[in-house]
Design a protein around this motif. Sequence first.
Motif: not given
Length: 204
Positions: A32, A48, A51-52, A55, A79-80, A83, A125, A193, A197
């Motif tokens: 990361l 980000m 991540y969106y 998630y 969490k969406t 974000l 996380a 994940f 990424l």
Amino acid sequence: MQAKAREVYVPPVLQDLRAGTAELHIALEKRLPFFSEQLDANAFRRLMQAYYGFYRPLESALLASACIPADFDIAPRLKTPTLQRDLHALGESPEGLEHLPLCRQLPVIESSAACLGVLYVLEGATLGGQILRREIATRLSLDADNGAAFLDVYGAATGRRWRDFIEYLGARLMDVAERAAVVAAAQTTFSCFERWLESREVLA
């Protein structure tokens, strides 16, 4: 004579999770880019966005799975929405947000055990986010008000929320097969994940 340290009971499912995910967790953490010298405001926004892209479909899959235990309230843990607000603050338009790539290779959620395995990773996380929050505030002057709320999504309640989740998980009666399903889902979540990424080219 030294007093014997009090042994802390760790439920079997948590022992299994820690043992089964430690290597995956460490491997991802090393990649990361939050502490990378190359991380600037644009790179943070791309991170980000990635991540969106993970998630949003994963939380949608959790909600659509009908596998969330009836006595577990997932709504305050999603969490969406945070974000989305962060990305708007970082300059993403509503139209742009709708067109961001979304991950399609997600963990299979076909039981409450699998659901809890996924949540173990997502909830865990939030603890790491506390360290990242301070780094990003110092490096990029971003905080909960201007694009980095995700890193402090639970605010002062972070520790309590994690303890509540761990206590909930540890109190559930599970046989060996169910514990294995929890661990397998957590492992798959980490793997999916990291691959996502990597595909978005945001890892160090």
